[in-house]
Design a protein around this motif. Structure first.
Motif, mmCIF file in Angstrom:
data_model
loop_
_atom_site.group_PDB
_atom_site.id
_atom_site.type_symbol
_atom_site.label_atom_id
_atom_site.label_comp_id
_atom_site.label_asym_id
_atom_site.label_seq_id
_atom_site.Cartn_x
_atom_site.Cartn_y
_atom_site.Cartn_z
ATOM 1 N N THR A 44 13.670 13.487 16.558
ATOM 2 C CA THR A 44 12.648 12.859 16.600
ATOM 3 C C THR A 44 12.478 12.920 18.454
ATOM 4 O O THR A 44 11.592 13.250 19.072
ATOM 5 C CB THR A 44 12.616 11.461 16.029
ATOM 6 N N GLN A 54 5.687 12.705 16.996
ATOM 7 C CA GLN A 54 5.400 12.841 15.461
ATOM 8 C C GLN A 54 3.909 12.103 15.097
ATOM 9 O O GLN A 54 3.159 12.830 14.345
ATOM 10 C CB GLN A 54 6.645 12.624 14.832
ATOM 11 N N MET A 64 3.071 17.043 9.522
ATOM 12 C CA MET A 64 4.183 16.507 9.834
ATOM 13 C C MET A 64 5.418 17.171 9.118
ATOM 14 O O MET A 64 5.187 17.890 8.383
ATOM 15 C CB MET A 64 4.057 14.906 9.127
ATOM 16 N N CYS A 120 7.043 21.833 7.532
ATOM 17 C CA CYS A 120 5.871 21.171 8.043
ATOM 18 C C CYS A 120 4.806 21.089 7.010
ATOM 19 O O CYS A 120 4.581 22.094 6.173
ATOM 20 C CB CYS A 120 5.194 22.072 9.061
#
Length: 143
Positions: A44, A54, A64, A120
């Motif tokens: 992250t 994100q 995401m 993704c």
């Protein structure tokens, strides 16, 4: 089968953290599953350092990242108050997924390492979608 782009090892990101009481097990060492949490946090922060948050990606680009697979080796224990360095090194980049290599170190000592494949997806359907072009461009650059 998805074609993958191999990325250079110069794209190494390092993020530091301290081991807290909540991270340890009854034996006083870091519970093995917490290394996956440490790796997640570092990923992250790696994305944030590249300029991608994100939550914004989810809201603005309808995309995401989710973990598709992990493979972790545990080599040496870590304990309360240890300062760790968690690395993220992108290895392969495809249209809808990427493979990252991550390590947890205490100074020079390697504690754990793993390969994490993230995909993704659309938040609404959880079906694969292309990784946003800006992320692909950022990862495809030579440092």
């Amino acid at each position: 089968m998805e074609s993958k782009q191999l990325l250079t090892s110069e794209q190494l990101f390092t993020w530091g953290l301290r081991v807290y009481w909540e991270d340890t097990d009854a034996g006083g060492i870091v519970f093995y599953a917490n290394y996956l949490k440490f790796f997640e946090r570092a990923r992250t922060e790696w994305l944030r350092a590249l300029g991608f948050e994100q939550q914004r990606m989810k809201q603005e680009q309808d995309a995401m990242f989710v973990v598709g697979s992990t493979s972790v080796r545990y080599l040496s224990p870590s304990r309360l108050d240890d300062c760790l360095q968690i690395t993220v090194e992108p290895r392969e980049l495809g249209r809808v997924s990427m493979t990252l290599f991550q390590q947890a170190r205490r100074g020079e000592q390697l504690l754990a390492e793993g390969e994490i494949r993230i995909g993704c997806v659309s938040p609404a359907t959880l079906k694969p979608v292309r990784i946003p072009a800006a992320i692909v461009a950022a990862l495809s650059k030579s440092p």
